[in-house]
Design a protein around this motif. Structure first.
Motif, PDB file in Angstrom:
ATOM      1  N   ALA A   1       0.873  -1.435   0.144  1.00  0.00           N
ATOM      2  CA  ALA A   1       0.071  -0.090   0.083  1.00  0.00           C
ATOM      3  C   ALA A   1       0.882   1.219  -0.053  1.00  0.00           C
ATOM      4  O   ALA A   1       0.620   2.282  -0.610  1.00  0.00           O
ATOM      5  N   GLU A   2       1.852   1.356   0.902  1.00  0.00           N
ATOM      6  CA  GLU A   2       2.895   2.401   0.836  1.00  0.00           C
ATOM      7  C   GLU A   2       3.266   2.778  -0.606  1.00  0.00           C
ATOM      8  O   GLU A   2       3.645   3.662  -1.079  1.00  0.00           O
ATOM      9  N   ALA A   3       3.717   1.430  -1.123  1.00  0.00           N
ATOM     10  CA  ALA A   3       4.440   1.565  -2.556  1.00  0.00           C
ATOM     11  C   ALA A   3       3.386   2.108  -3.446  1.00  0.00           C
ATOM     12  O   ALA A   3       3.798   3.053  -4.397  1.00  0.00           O
ATOM     13  N   VAL A   4       2.330   1.963  -3.398  1.00  0.00           N
ATOM     14  CA  VAL A   4       1.141   2.274  -4.205  1.00  0.00           C
ATOM     15  C   VAL A   4       1.315   3.781  -4.064  1.00  0.00           C
ATOM     16  O   VAL A   4       1.037   4.633  -4.883  1.00  0.00           O
ATOM     17  N   GLU A   5       1.072   4.207  -2.934  1.00  0.00           N
ATOM     18  CA  GLU A   5       1.184   5.820  -2.641  1.00  0.00           C
ATOM     19  C   GLU A   5       2.225   6.447  -3.040  1.00  0.00           C
ATOM     20  O   GLU A   5       2.018   7.597  -3.705  1.00  0.00           O
TER      21      GLU A   5
ATOM     22  N   ILE B   1       4.028   5.459  -5.639  1.00  0.00           N
ATOM     23  CA  ILE B   1       3.999   5.687  -7.043  1.00  0.00           C
ATOM     24  C   ILE B   1       2.965   6.804  -7.546  1.00  0.00           C
ATOM     25  O   ILE B   1       3.218   7.193  -8.706  1.00  0.00           O
ATOM     26  N   GLN B   2       2.103   6.538  -6.871  1.00  0.00           N
ATOM     27  CA  GLN B   2       0.722   7.561  -7.255  1.00  0.00           C
ATOM     28  C   GLN B   2       1.329   8.955  -7.160  1.00  0.00           C
ATOM     29  O   GLN B   2       1.038   9.983  -7.971  1.00  0.00           O
ATOM     30  N   ALA B   3       2.145   9.206  -5.982  1.00  0.00           N
ATOM     31  CA  ALA B   3       2.628  10.620  -5.802  1.00  0.00           C
ATOM     32  C   ALA B   3       3.607  10.935  -6.831  1.00  0.00           C
ATOM     33  O   ALA B   3       3.493  12.256  -7.490  1.00  0.00           O
ATOM     34  N   LEU B   4       4.226  10.092  -7.281  1.00  0.00           N
ATOM     35  CA  LEU B   4       5.349  10.268  -8.411  1.00  0.00           C
ATOM     36  C   LEU B   4       4.571  10.681  -9.727  1.00  0.00           C
ATOM     37  O   LEU B   4       4.916  11.467 -10.613  1.00  0.00           O
ATOM     38  N   LEU B   5       3.425   9.780  -9.735  1.00  0.00           N
ATOM     39  CA  LEU B   5       2.743   9.954 -11.442  1.00  0.00           C
ATOM     40  C   LEU B   5       2.057  11.480 -11.494  1.00  0.00           C
ATOM     41  O   LEU B   5       2.145  12.073 -12.156  1.00  0.00           O
ATOM     42  N   GLU B   6       1.514  11.684 -10.244  1.00  0.00           N
ATOM     43  CA  GLU B   6       0.927  13.033  -9.984  1.00  0.00           C
ATOM     44  C   GLU B   6       1.810  14.107 -10.137  1.00  0.00           C
ATOM     45  O   GLU B   6       1.488  15.297 -10.917  1.00  0.00           O
ATOM     46  N   ALA B   7       3.021  14.008  -9.621  1.00  0.00           N
ATOM     47  CA  ALA B   7       4.206  15.152  -9.910  1.00  0.00           C
ATOM     48  C   ALA B   7       4.476  15.239 -11.422  1.00  0.00           C
ATOM     49  O   ALA B   7       4.712  16.213 -11.886  1.00  0.00           O
ATOM     50  N   LYS B   8       4.754  13.925 -12.014  1.00  0.00           N
ATOM     51  CA  LYS B   8       4.922  14.045 -13.403  1.00  0.00           C
ATOM     52  C   LYS B   8       3.994  14.480 -14.269  1.00  0.00           C
ATOM     53  O   LYS B   8       4.148  15.540 -15.188  1.00  0.00           O
ATOM     54  N   GLN B   9       2.552  14.249 -13.881  1.00  0.00           N
ATOM     55  CA  GLN B   9       1.567  14.710 -14.720  1.00  0.00           C
ATOM     56  C   GLN B   9       1.498  16.391 -14.490  1.00  0.00           C
ATOM     57  O   GLN B   9       1.200  17.017 -15.481  1.00  0.00           O
TER      58      GLN B   9
END
Length: 90
Positions: free
Chosen positions: A19-23, A25-33
């Protein structure tokens, strides 16, 4: 007798939950977007947004010649231009 160097203790490995890994990855994806939305930042970069009438430069090109591929459209002519290259001589 060779002198043995002291060994350093191994650093403790901290494992994270899936779950922490997903969080993360989602934070990295949002920053990239967000960086993509802001546009390029290098000097001289064009920051205009494409209009709906502007074709996507990354979209695949439609096939030329009524659906023929470039190999089908030009391959026959190129084969004749090569002449006897593929044939063994003497």
């Amino acid at each position: 007798m060779p002198h043995k160097l002291p060994t350093l203790p191994e650093p403790e490995i901290h494992h994270i939950s899936p779950a922490e890994a997903v969080e993360h990855i989602q934070a990295l994806l949002e920053a990239k977007q967000e960086r993509v939305r802001q546009g390029p930042t290098w000097p001289g970069a064009v920051t205009t947004q494409p209009s709906p009438d502007t074709p996507d430069p990354h979209a695949p090109m439609p096939a030329a010649g009524g659906g023929l591929s470039s190999e089908a459209a030009f391959g026959h002519a190129l084969a004749h231009e090569r002449g006897d290259q593929s044939k063994r001589k003497g």
